[in-house]
Design an enzyme around this catalytic site. Structure first.
Site, PDB file in Angstrom:
ATOM      1  N   ARG A 238      41.948  34.641  35.223  1.00 38.07           N
ATOM      2  CA  ARG A 238      40.758  34.797  36.390  1.00 38.07           C
ATOM      3  C   ARG A 238      39.825  33.419  36.088  1.00 38.07           C
ATOM      4  O   ARG A 238      39.628  32.812  35.233  1.00 38.07           O
ATOM      5  CB  ARG A 238      40.033  35.922  35.286  1.00 38.07           C
ATOM      6  CG  ARG A 238      40.346  37.245  35.837  1.00 38.07           C
ATOM      7  CD  ARG A 238      39.707  37.296  37.107  1.00 38.07           C
ATOM      8  NE  ARG A 238      40.281  38.527  37.988  1.00 38.07           N
ATOM      9  CZ  ARG A 238      41.362  38.924  38.444  1.00 38.07           C
ATOM     10  NH1 ARG A 238      42.455  38.035  38.657  1.00 38.07           N
ATOM     11  NH2 ARG A 238      41.704  40.167  38.759  1.00 38.07           N
ATOM     12  N   GLU A 267      35.328  32.140  43.366  1.00 45.64           N
ATOM     13  CA  GLU A 267      36.241  31.959  44.384  1.00 45.64           C
ATOM     14  C   GLU A 267      35.749  32.694  45.617  1.00 45.64           C
ATOM     15  O   GLU A 267      35.050  33.638  45.708  1.00 45.64           O
ATOM     16  CB  GLU A 267      37.414  32.776  43.865  1.00 45.64           C
ATOM     17  CG  GLU A 267      38.401  32.150  43.158  1.00 45.64           C
ATOM     18  CD  GLU A 267      39.466  33.118  42.691  1.00 45.64           C
ATOM     19  OE1 GLU A 267      40.018  32.924  41.520  1.00 45.64           O
ATOM     20  OE2 GLU A 267      39.844  34.101  43.337  1.00 45.64           O
ATOM     21  N   HIS A 285      44.797  31.444  44.653  1.00 42.33           N
ATOM     22  CA  HIS A 285      44.912  32.750  43.861  1.00 42.33           C
ATOM     23  C   HIS A 285      46.241  33.496  44.464  1.00 42.33           C
ATOM     24  O   HIS A 285      46.035  34.759  44.852  1.00 42.33           O
ATOM     25  CB  HIS A 285      43.770  33.599  43.958  1.00 42.33           C
ATOM     26  CG  HIS A 285      43.671  34.836  43.126  1.00 42.33           C
ATOM     27  ND1 HIS A 285      42.433  35.213  42.341  1.00 42.33           N
ATOM     28  CD2 HIS A 285      44.609  35.446  42.388  1.00 42.33           C
ATOM     29  CE1 HIS A 285      42.481  36.265  41.619  1.00 42.33           C
ATOM     30  NE2 HIS A 285      43.666  36.399  41.459  1.00 42.33           N
TER      31      HIS A 285
HETATM   32  C1  8YV Z   1      45.587  39.891  42.850  1.00 43.39           C
HETATM   33  C2  8YV Z   1      44.948  39.568  40.495  1.00 43.39           C
HETATM   34  O1  8YV Z   1      46.615  39.497  43.928  1.00 43.39           O
HETATM   35  O2  8YV Z   1      46.051  41.498  39.687  1.00 43.39           O
HETATM   36  C3  8YV Z   1      45.342  40.672  39.416  1.00 43.39           C
HETATM   37  O3  8YV Z   1      44.330  40.835  38.825  1.00 43.39           O
HETATM   38  O4  8YV Z   1      44.292  38.593  40.102  1.00 43.39           O
HETATM   39  C4  8YV Z   1      46.136  39.291  41.511  1.00 43.39           C
HETATM   40  O5  8YV Z   1      47.381  39.564  41.363  1.00 43.39           O
HETATM   41  C5  8YV Z   1      44.351  39.682  43.599  1.00 43.39           C
HETATM   42  O6  8YV Z   1      43.339  39.663  42.585  1.00 43.39           O
HETATM   43  C6  8YV Z   1      44.044  40.799  44.465  1.00 43.39           C
HETATM   44  O7  8YV Z   1      43.536  41.993  43.879  1.00 43.39           O
END
Ligand code: 8YV
Length: 321
Positions: A238, A267, A285
């Site tokens: 993150r 982001e 991402h």
């Molecule tokens: C997502 C992610 O694609 O699952 C998560 O926490 O960060 C990613 O896999 C993205 O955040 C969309 O929700």
């Protein structure tokens, strides 16, 4: 016929998932993938019982306050730091997420970034495309070895374990740090060490921990200073876990060699210093972005919603209280 509950889906979703949801809900879905302001989202959710979000949608007290009928929030992500769990708990709103289905794709992405950054793939490709390749030289684009190097994994949950499993093929020494000792450390051949020791010993550091106030800037000036000048840092977890400004400075000053980032503070507005930093590979991402993983995530988010609508326990609940 009993009216179906109203569901708002904030993003375009796969047709097969939409079809499943439509059998259970009256669905309003953002199939044109328009940008909705927080205010627009609040207006759209005002009469909904169910909400399907992604990690870039903030579910805070203001949103919940604007949705008095809301009973469930289902996020198409494993991370849920964008959801105010205390506010959900206070309003009796149930929360679901999508673990497991994205583990392997995200671990693959950690390795993609690690290999690309350590071997200077983006930088050398830019140079080639700029027409600068006139001659081959022994000392051009020297990167760092992965084979038999030391990998440090910070956060040894599902994705961290999947990253560690892949390290076996590279005959790496695997160090990890985590809130607690991982029950599978022997199977993974990973050694539990204090975080500072990991940072000092690792040739490559991969971050795979959830974001919270406690993990904010896990990697900042002090931690970067502990790392080897030849080290690679990878963040597929993150934004906010790394102090992006401090990382850009460390790369600029050669205090670490390389970084591969898929996630950023604030982001999608990146710190411009990252764009200019040497030795960096940047992706938008896309950690979980394989077709099977993303369909799996959307389906599991839908399964959570449908289970709730049918009065069954969620297959992937987030504990809110
Ligand atoms: C997502 C992610 O694609 O699952 C998560 O926490 O960060 C990613 O896999 C993205 O955040 C969309 O929700």
């Amino acid at each position: 016929m009993v009216a179906r509950p109203k569901l708002l889906v904030t993003r375009r979703i796969f047709p097969e998932v939409l079809e499943r949801l439509e059998a259970h809900f009256e669905v309003a879905s953002n199939q044109d993938d328009e940008e909705w302001s927080a205010e627009a989202l609040r207006a759209r959710v005002s009469d909904c019982e169910a909400l399907f979000v992604v990690a870039s949608d903030r579910v805070d007290a203001a949103l919940l306050g604007a949705a008095p009928k809301l009973r469930i929030v289902s996020t198409g992500s494993v991370g849920y730091n964008h959801i105010d769990l205390a506010a959900c708990s206070a309003r009796g709103v149930v929360v679901g997420n999508t673990p497991d289905v994205l583990t392997e794709a995200t671990a693959d992405m950690a390795w993609t970034l690690l290999m690309a950054a350590a071997r200077r793939v983006s930088e050398s490709e830019r140079w080639l495309r700029d027409g600068q390749w006139k001659r081959w030289a022994f000392d051009q684009f020297l990167g760092a070895d992965l084979f038999r190097s030391t990998l440090g994994i910070i956060g040894m949950g599902r994705i961290g374990s999947a990253v560690a499993r892949r390290a076996r093929g590279f005959e790496m020494t695997v160090l990890y740090s985590n809130r607690s000792r991982a029950a599978n450390e022997a199977e993974l051949g990973a050694q539990f060490v204090p975080r500072d020791e990991l940072l000092a010993r690792a040739d490559h550091v991969v971050l795979v921990l959830p974001y919270s106030q406690a993990t904010h800037h896990t990697i900042g000036e002090r931690e970067l200073a502990l790392m080897k000048p030849t080290a690679t840092l990878v963040n597929i977890a993150r934004g906010g876990i790394v102090d992006d400004a401090a990382l850009a400075r460390a790369l600029e000053e050669g205090r670490i060699a390389a970084a591969g980032l898929d996630v950023y503070e604030n982001e999608p507005a990146l710190n411009p210093a990252l764009l200019d930093a040497p030795g960096i590979v940047l992706t938008p991402h896309i950690g979980s972005a394989t077709r099977s993983s993303r369909v799996g995530m959307a389906m599991l988010a839908a399964d959570n919603l449908i289970a709730f609508a049918e009065g069954r326990p969620l297959p992937a609940p987030v504990r809110v209280g």
